[in-house]
Design an enzyme around this catalytic site. Structure first.
Site, PDB file in Angstrom:
ATOM      1  CB  ALA A  15      -0.906  -0.001   1.227  1.00 47.64           C
ATOM      2  CB  CYS A  16      -0.056   4.759  -0.646  1.00 49.08           C
ATOM      3  SG  CYS A  16       0.649   6.416  -0.662  1.00 49.08           S
ATOM      4  N   PRO A  17       2.877   4.308   0.952  1.00 52.13           N
ATOM      5  CG  PRO A  17       4.773   5.391   1.891  1.00 52.13           C
ATOM      6  CD  PRO A  17       3.518   4.604   2.255  1.00 52.13           C
ATOM      7  NE  ARG A 147      -1.365   3.467   3.544  1.00 55.65           N
ATOM      8  CZ  ARG A 147      -0.434   2.923   4.319  1.00 55.65           C
ATOM      9  NH1 ARG A 147      -0.628   2.838   5.602  1.00 55.65           N
ATOM     10  NH2 ARG A 147       0.685   2.483   3.810  1.00 55.65           N
TER      11      ARG A 147
END
Length: 185
Positions: A15-17, A147
């Site tokens: 997931a981000c980043p 996020r």
């Protein structure tokens, strides 16, 4: 359609980043003009990679999807731009104490926003920011959240470039948010 690539990067399940972090690291090993294929499952990675490529000077070629896996293609630039960060940041504690003279803009994907966001935050996913920028009140302080602070940094820079005077990137963002949240109905 077969796309000729020089290097493949597996960022599935991240997931981000992290897809961007791994992409940056892989791009350092490429020669200018070579193409990197990034395999990812994070739906937000398309917008993130487009924005990052633009910011860094690399050429985003496009994305294909097959059985839930996104295949992103980025060509390394002849000369990379120096990446900069938005100079004005705020932390989560500052965000909790905002008054009516501020607006919170959540630039995560719609699904991320739906499952938990700061009450009163407006949802403007990073990929929609340019066409929806006029919905954000430029007369107020603008706090941009995602996020982790990566997408919100890109969004804060874009807002500042377009005349928004008081823009703050919220770091670390929702990954460490301890305040109230609400879900979309």
């Amino acid at each position: 359609m077969t796309i000729q690539t020089d290097v493949q990067l597996d960022a599935k399940g991240l997931a981000c980043p992290m897809p961007i972090v791994k992409t940056k690291k892989s791009m350092k090993d490429l020669e200018p003009g070579q193409v990197l294929e990034i395999q990812a499952t994070d739906q937000g990675s398309t917008t993130d990679l487009k924005a990052w490529a633009d910011k860094s000077g690399h050429q985003y070629l496009g994305t294909n999807e097959n059985e839930g896996v996104l295949y992103h293609y980025v060509r390394k630039a002849e000369e990379e731009k120096t990446e900069t960060s938005h100079p004005h940041t705020a932390d989560n504690e500052e965000l909790e104490s905002l008054g009516d003279d501020a607006v919170v803009v959540d630039v995560r994907e719609s699904a991320e926003y739906a499952f938990g966001h700061i009450p009163g935050a407006m949802s403007v996913p990073l990929g929609e920011l340019e066409e929806r920028m006029n919905e954000i009140d430029a007369s107020k302080d603008v706090y941009v959240v995602c996020r982790t602070g990566n997408r919100s940094d890109m969004a804060a820079q874009k807002l500042a470039e377009n005349g928004y005077g008081k823009v703050y990137n919220v770091v670390p963002g929702m990954s460490e948010w301890n305040g109230d949240t609400e879900k979309s109905k």
